[in-house]
Design a protein around this motif. Structure first.
Motif, PDB file in Angstrom:
ATOM      1  N   ASN A 281      15.575  69.064  50.074  1.00 49.18           N
ATOM      2  CA  ASN A 281      14.763  67.885  49.770  1.00 49.18           C
ATOM      3  C   ASN A 281      15.531  66.629  50.164  1.00 49.18           C
ATOM      4  O   ASN A 281      16.483  66.232  49.490  1.00 49.18           O
ATOM      5  N   SER A 282      15.105  65.998  51.248  1.00 54.07           N
ATOM      6  CA  SER A 282      15.859  64.871  51.805  1.00 54.07           C
ATOM      7  C   SER A 282      15.686  63.588  51.006  1.00 54.07           C
ATOM      8  O   SER A 282      16.270  62.560  51.368  1.00 54.07           O
ATOM      9  N   THR A 283      14.905  63.616  49.926  1.00 57.85           N
ATOM     10  CA  THR A 283      14.791  62.439  49.058  1.00 57.85           C
ATOM     11  C   THR A 283      15.727  62.533  47.855  1.00 57.85           C
ATOM     12  O   THR A 283      15.812  61.600  47.060  1.00 57.85           O
ATOM     13  N   VAL A 284      16.416  63.663  47.733  1.00 53.70           N
ATOM     14  CA  VAL A 284      17.317  63.900  46.609  1.00 53.70           C
ATOM     15  C   VAL A 284      18.753  63.660  47.052  1.00 53.70           C
ATOM     16  O   VAL A 284      19.190  64.210  48.064  1.00 53.70           O
ATOM     17  N   LYS A 285      19.473  62.830  46.350  1.00 56.35           N
ATOM     18  CA  LYS A 285      20.894  62.620  46.673  1.00 56.35           C
ATOM     19  C   LYS A 285      21.684  63.863  46.309  1.00 56.35           C
ATOM     20  O   LYS A 285      21.414  64.487  45.289  1.00 56.35           O
ATOM     21  N   PRO A 286      22.650  64.233  47.110  1.00 57.07           N
ATOM     22  CA  PRO A 286      23.106  63.621  48.361  1.00 57.07           C
ATOM     23  C   PRO A 286      22.444  64.187  49.618  1.00 57.07           C
ATOM     24  O   PRO A 286      22.933  63.971  50.722  1.00 57.07           O
ATOM     25  N   LEU A 287      21.338  64.939  49.452  1.00 50.80           N
ATOM     26  CA  LEU A 287      20.690  65.533  50.618  1.00 50.80           C
ATOM     27  C   LEU A 287      19.972  64.509  51.484  1.00 50.80           C
ATOM     28  O   LEU A 287      19.466  64.857  52.560  1.00 50.80           O
ATOM     29  N   ASP A 288      19.933  63.268  51.024  1.00 54.23           N
ATOM     30  CA  ASP A 288      19.367  62.205  51.857  1.00 54.23           C
ATOM     31  C   ASP A 288      20.339  61.787  52.962  1.00 54.23           C
ATOM     32  O   ASP A 288      19.973  61.028  53.869  1.00 54.23           O
TER      33      ASP A 288
ATOM     34  N   ARG B 212      24.773  63.948  57.027  1.00 51.28           N
ATOM     35  CA  ARG B 212      26.066  64.627  57.096  1.00 51.28           C
ATOM     36  C   ARG B 212      26.159  65.748  56.066  1.00 51.28           C
ATOM     37  O   ARG B 212      26.744  66.801  56.329  1.00 51.28           O
ATOM     38  N   VAL B 213      25.555  65.527  54.904  1.00 50.85           N
ATOM     39  CA  VAL B 213      25.552  66.560  53.865  1.00 50.85           C
ATOM     40  C   VAL B 213      24.678  67.733  54.298  1.00 50.85           C
ATOM     41  O   VAL B 213      25.050  68.898  54.138  1.00 50.85           O
ATOM     42  N   ARG B 214      23.529  67.416  54.863  1.00 50.00           N
ATOM     43  CA  ARG B 214      22.639  68.485  55.326  1.00 50.00           C
ATOM     44  C   ARG B 214      23.296  69.288  56.459  1.00 50.00           C
ATOM     45  O   ARG B 214      23.156  70.509  56.537  1.00 50.00           O
ATOM     46  N   GLN B 215      24.016  68.605  57.330  1.00 45.68           N
ATOM     47  CA  GLN B 215      24.733  69.300  58.393  1.00 45.68           C
ATOM     48  C   GLN B 215      25.849  70.171  57.813  1.00 45.68           C
ATOM     49  O   GLN B 215      26.076  71.290  58.268  1.00 45.68           O
TER      50      GLN B 215
ATOM     51  N   ALA C 276      34.809  68.745  56.003  1.00 41.15           N
ATOM     52  CA  ALA C 276      35.099  67.434  56.590  1.00 41.15           C
ATOM     53  C   ALA C 276      33.881  66.523  56.523  1.00 41.15           C
ATOM     54  O   ALA C 276      34.002  65.322  56.211  1.00 41.15           O
ATOM     55  N   LEU C 277      32.703  67.056  56.787  1.00 37.82           N
ATOM     56  CA  LEU C 277      31.481  66.254  56.716  1.00 37.82           C
ATOM     57  C   LEU C 277      31.185  65.827  55.286  1.00 37.82           C
ATOM     58  O   LEU C 277      30.747  64.690  55.044  1.00 37.82           O
ATOM     59  N   LEU C 278      31.420  66.717  54.327  1.00 40.33           N
ATOM     60  CA  LEU C 278      31.213  66.355  52.924  1.00 40.33           C
ATOM     61  C   LEU C 278      32.173  65.230  52.518  1.00 40.33           C
ATOM     62  O   LEU C 278      31.780  64.283  51.825  1.00 40.33           O
ATOM     63  N   ALA C 279      33.419  65.335  52.951  1.00 39.39           N
ATOM     64  CA  ALA C 279      34.399  64.289  52.631  1.00 39.39           C
ATOM     65  C   ALA C 279      34.005  62.968  53.279  1.00 39.39           C
ATOM     66  O   ALA C 279      34.097  61.898  52.657  1.00 39.39           O
ATOM     67  N   GLU C 280      33.545  63.031  54.518  1.00 43.52           N
ATOM     68  CA  GLU C 280      33.117  61.822  55.227  1.00 43.52           C
ATOM     69  C   GLU C 280      31.941  61.156  54.518  1.00 43.52           C
ATOM     70  O   GLU C 280      31.833  59.919  54.488  1.00 43.52           O
ATOM     71  N   ALA C 281      31.080  61.976  53.928  1.00 42.07           N
ATOM     72  CA  ALA C 281      29.910  61.449  53.225  1.00 42.07           C
ATOM     73  C   ALA C 281      30.230  61.010  51.797  1.00 42.07           C
ATOM     74  O   ALA C 281      29.358  60.470  51.102  1.00 42.07           O
TER      75      ALA C 281
ATOM     76  N   LEU D  65      14.986  68.154  65.152  1.00 43.12           N
ATOM     77  CA  LEU D  65      15.041  68.758  63.816  1.00 43.12           C
ATOM     78  C   LEU D  65      16.423  69.342  63.547  1.00 43.12           C
ATOM     79  O   LEU D  65      16.952  69.221  62.430  1.00 43.12           O
ATOM     80  N   LYS D  66      17.015  69.960  64.563  1.00 40.75           N
ATOM     81  CA  LYS D  66      18.355  70.504  64.399  1.00 40.75           C
ATOM     82  C   LYS D  66      19.364  69.390  64.166  1.00 40.75           C
ATOM     83  O   LYS D  66      20.185  69.466  63.234  1.00 40.75           O
ATOM     84  N   ASN D  67      19.331  68.364  64.986  1.00 37.42           N
ATOM     85  CA  ASN D  67      20.308  67.282  64.869  1.00 37.42           C
ATOM     86  C   ASN D  67      20.202  66.561  63.532  1.00 37.42           C
ATOM     87  O   ASN D  67      21.208  66.137  62.961  1.00 37.42           O
ATOM     88  N   ASP D  68      18.980  66.426  63.036  1.00 37.66           N
ATOM     89  CA  ASP D  68      18.770  65.744  61.761  1.00 37.66           C
ATOM     90  C   ASP D  68      18.893  66.706  60.585  1.00 37.66           C
ATOM     91  O   ASP D  68      18.758  66.299  59.439  1.00 37.66           O
ATOM     92  N   ALA D  69      19.133  67.977  60.880  1.00 40.09           N
ATOM     93  CA  ALA D  69      19.373  69.000  59.855  1.00 40.09           C
ATOM     94  C   ALA D  69      18.322  68.952  58.750  1.00 40.09           C
ATOM     95  O   ALA D  69      18.641  68.844  57.568  1.00 40.09           O
TER      96      ALA D  69
END
Length: 327
Positions: free
Chosen positions: A95-102, A105-108, A159-164, A286-290
């Motif tokens: 759900n891309s409206t729910v933090k941190p899935l918005d 980088r987290v979705r990736q 690394a992506l989680l840390a960056e986010a 869709l892939k790039n935006d995960a």
């Protein structure tokens, strides 16, 4: 409705809703007459019960053979196992409206955290195939064959989680049905363990299909395990329904202006090759935006008595039983 009207070789004889349904041969059918006099369909939700009915001969044909029992049944001389490619993709929705899935980088990161090959081999027992995209690329035209999913890479996920800003992880709910898809709860539990390896806590919420659908429609899901078929055999319907901003089954509440524009554009293109390129662009975006995480392409599994022939399985999960014969 309780009184369907069709044009096929069988007709409805009786229907005990939620329990059984009986079809009989329609002798006035315009085409080739059915070979069966009647077929009785029984609703048996439990996997073990269906398999036992097949082994004892109480059922001539059963649907949804669990992957963990296929090898056993293949060694039974009285049973025939049927596995066919279908149009269904099993994926992890977010759900891309729910933090941190918005945060993309987290979705990736979630995508990188999932070992799809392990799920296919160890949970699905290879009764599934590795996904190129959200659409089943080996049977559906314009399905972005060769696009590929995120490779399993836990360090990149961390690394992506840390960056986010989530180096210490986060906690969300992972909703799953049980018994809707083969091994669905087990797959959810494996994903839970994989996400934990990169610091994400996914609390599993097992729901019956009615409650699951209600939560999905109302946007209450956070992570969710879901299957996506393709009733038309073309990606347009599914991509709009599930990932278009106004799509009625867009349970991830995903919105991408480029995707919306391309979906509109492809609907006006008459040249097949040009349209195929646009469809590829949509799935690449869709892939790039995960927007989610394709997990595997589910295969259809049936079992029959060894002497039963004439059963036809279609990739859209329909099947023909009018011409069954016992040999």
């Amino acid at each position: 409705g309780q009184h369907p009207v069709g044009t096929g070789p069988l007709k409805l004889d009786s229907w005990d809703y939620g329990s059984s349904l009986v079809m009989t041969r329609f002798d006035d059918y315009w085409g080739e007459k059915a070979t069966v006099d009647s077929i009785t369909f029984r609703i048996v939700p439990e996997d073990a019960s269906r398999v036992m009915m097949l082994k004892t001969g109480d059922a001539d044909l059963v649907a949804g053979i669990p992957p963990v029992q296929i090898e056993e049944l293949q060694s039974d001389p009285n049973v025939k196992v049927l596995v066919e490619t279908g149009y269904r993709t099993i994926f992890l929705g977010m759900n891309s409206t729910v933090k941190p899935l918005d945060d993309v980088r987290v979705r990736q990161a979630v995508n990188y955290a999932i070992d799809r090959e392990s799920i296919i081999k160890n949970v699905m027992r290879d009764v599934a195939s590795y996904p190129d995209s959200f659409m089943v690329s080996n049977v559906i035209d314009n399905s972005a064959k060769g696009l590929g999913c995120y490779e399993f890479d836990q360090e990149k996920a961390k690394a992506l989680l840390a960056e986010a800003g989530y180096a210490d992880g986060f906690t969300l709910t992972l909703s799953t049905p049980e018994g809707r898809y083969a091994m669905d709860r087990q797959v959810a539990e494996v994903i839970q363990a994989m996400l934990m390896e990169v610091g994400i806590t996914a609390e599993i919420n097992v729901l019956d299909w009615g409650a699951y659908s209600e939560q999905a429609t109302s946007g209450q899901h956070q992570f969710f395990l879901l299957g996506m078929g393709c009733p038309t055999g073309d990606p347009e319907f599914n991509l709009f329904m599930n990932f278009g901003t106004e799509g009625p089954q867009n349970y991830s509440r995903f919105s991408n202006a480029a995707v919306d524009q391309l979906l509109t554009e492809q609907s006006t293109i008459l040249d097949a090759e040009e349209r195929s390129k646009v469809m590829y662009q949509i799935q690449e975006e869709l892939k790039n935006d995960a927007c989610g995480a394709p997990l595997y392409y589910e295969q259809q599994t049936y079992g029959s008595g060894a002497d039963v022939n004439g059963f036809i399985i279609y990739p859209d999960e329909n099947a023909s039983m009018a011409y069954l014969v016992r040999e």
